[in-house]
Design a protein around this motif. Structure first.
Motif, PDB file in Angstrom:
ATOM      1  N   UNK A  59     -38.941   5.150 -41.307  1.00 14.00           N
ATOM      2  CA  UNK A  59     -40.333   5.384 -40.933  1.00 14.00           C
ATOM      3  C   UNK A  59     -40.622   6.876 -40.938  1.00 14.00           C
ATOM      4  N   UNK A  60     -41.907   7.213 -41.016  1.00 16.00           N
ATOM      5  CA  UNK A  60     -42.321   8.610 -41.007  1.00 16.00           C
ATOM      6  C   UNK A  60     -41.981   9.229 -39.657  1.00 16.00           C
ATOM      7  N   UNK A  61     -41.488  10.454 -39.670  1.00 19.38           N
ATOM      8  CA  UNK A  61     -41.110  11.129 -38.423  1.00 19.38           C
ATOM      9  C   UNK A  61     -42.327  11.411 -37.566  1.00 19.38           C
ATOM     10  N   UNK A  83     -36.164  15.391 -41.197  1.00 19.40           N
ATOM     11  CA  UNK A  83     -37.349  16.052 -40.636  1.00 19.40           C
ATOM     12  C   UNK A  83     -36.928  17.319 -39.922  1.00 19.40           C
ATOM     13  N   UNK A  84     -37.565  18.432 -40.276  1.00 19.91           N
ATOM     14  CA  UNK A  84     -37.297  19.727 -39.660  1.00 19.91           C
ATOM     15  C   UNK A  84     -35.813  20.074 -39.786  1.00 19.91           C
ATOM     16  N   UNK A 134     -48.234  20.398 -30.031  1.00 22.03           N
ATOM     17  CA  UNK A 134     -48.145  21.692 -30.724  1.00 22.03           C
ATOM     18  C   UNK A 134     -47.536  21.557 -32.121  1.00 22.03           C
ATOM     19  N   UNK A 135     -47.766  20.367 -32.731  1.00 24.89           N
ATOM     20  CA  UNK A 135     -47.275  20.100 -34.089  1.00 24.89           C
ATOM     21  C   UNK A 135     -45.754  20.193 -34.201  1.00 24.89           C
TER      22      UNK A 135
END
Length: 295
Positions: A127-129, A186-187, A134-135
């Protein structure tokens, strides 16, 4: 694996870790150790998890499935997570093949809205992270290591010196690009959630008199917390929530600025090498500061 998921579905869910066996022979799951549990005290659970990782005191548990047949999915472990509770912690386990053929499998972190769901049926894509306040994007990825190492040197009499652990530059090893599945990572795991950080500390006293070196841990992004072990006494300590400079505004949480890790006495001309082993707590920020002072 390090997992950290908050259930805000409005009802209890089932959460689990599965292995999809893409081979012609069966796999065995064993040597399972874990701190994973559904909890409401996020920060304290994160601190306990960090201490268990540093001190090697994870709980030994039995896997849900001990065998994963060829071409099938097996469940390493599963939990029921009440609404508004967190399922988090670390789990370690061994997967072995019953034959000498090369292993091929997919490891999944799975959540189901039904507490009676069969997680072995879930082969959905990642699934999408989630993007938070604060984004911010929490780290996600799969790397071929669970520990990082660095080193620092300090000479008695040289005043205050500082070393940045998890500095996001020279020791930012768990990047999105280096993940096994970079497209779904992600990140970057700059703070190294779920990993051991071992810092080799080289101390020397070039003076003609005995000296004492104090070593402290502090926060670079508040609040920092976790666990730390100094090889001089080999004892694991939980690190309270730290922040610097302290927050002095009325009505806000007051944080401790730092903790003393070690007090090292060196004779004139003496040198020694020790290690600091640390882990960051889930639920807190991760970059830490190691400070040296001669007293």
């Amino acid at each position: 694996m390090f997992v950290w998921h908050l259930n805000q579905m409005g009802a209890s869910i089932k959460y689990g870790i599965t292995i999809g066996n893409n081979n012609t022979s069966a796999y065995s799951i064993h040597n399972v150790k874990s701190t994973i549990a559904p909890v409401t005290g996020f920060v304290e659970h994160g601190r306990c998890t960090a201490a268990a990782l540093v001190g090697d005191t994870l709980d030994s548990i039995s896997p849900t499935d001990t065998t994963v047949p060829a071409g099938k999915l097996g469940v390493v472990k599963e939990w029921i997570v009440p609404n508004n509770q967190l399922i988090g912690g670390i789990i370690e386990f061994t997967v072995t093949n019953t034959t000498s053929t090369a292993m091929s499998y997919r490891l999944r972190s799975v959540a189901a809205s039904s507490t009676t769901a069969n997680l072995r049926l879930n082969q959905n894509p990642v699934v999408i992270s989630h993007t938070g306040d604060n984004n911010s994007i929490h780290p996600r990825g799969s790397w071929d290591f669970a520990a990082i190492a660095s080193s620092v040197s300090y000479s008695a009499g040289s005043g205050w010196k500082y070393y940045n652990m998890s500095n996001g530059t020279s020791d930012n090893l768990m990047t999105k690009e280096t993940s096994y599945d970079s497209a779904n990572a992600a990140a970057s795991n700059k703070g190294h959630y779920g990993t051991k950080y071992t810092l080799t500390v080289n101390l020397s006293n070039p003076t003609t008199a005995a000296k004492t070196i104090n070593i402290y841990m502090g926060s670079r992004v508040k609040p920092y917390g976790g666990a730390v072990k100094w090889s001089g006494n080999n004892v694991t300590y939980k690190v309270p929530s730290l922040a610097s400079p302290p927050d002095k505004e009325e009505g806000k949480t007051q944080y401790q600025e730092g903790v003393l890790i070690a007090e090292v006495k060196l004779a004139a001309g003496q040198s020694l090498t020790r290690t600091i082993t640390a882990a960051s707590a889930g639920g807190l920020s991760t970059p830490a500061l190691i400070a040296f002072q001669t007293i």
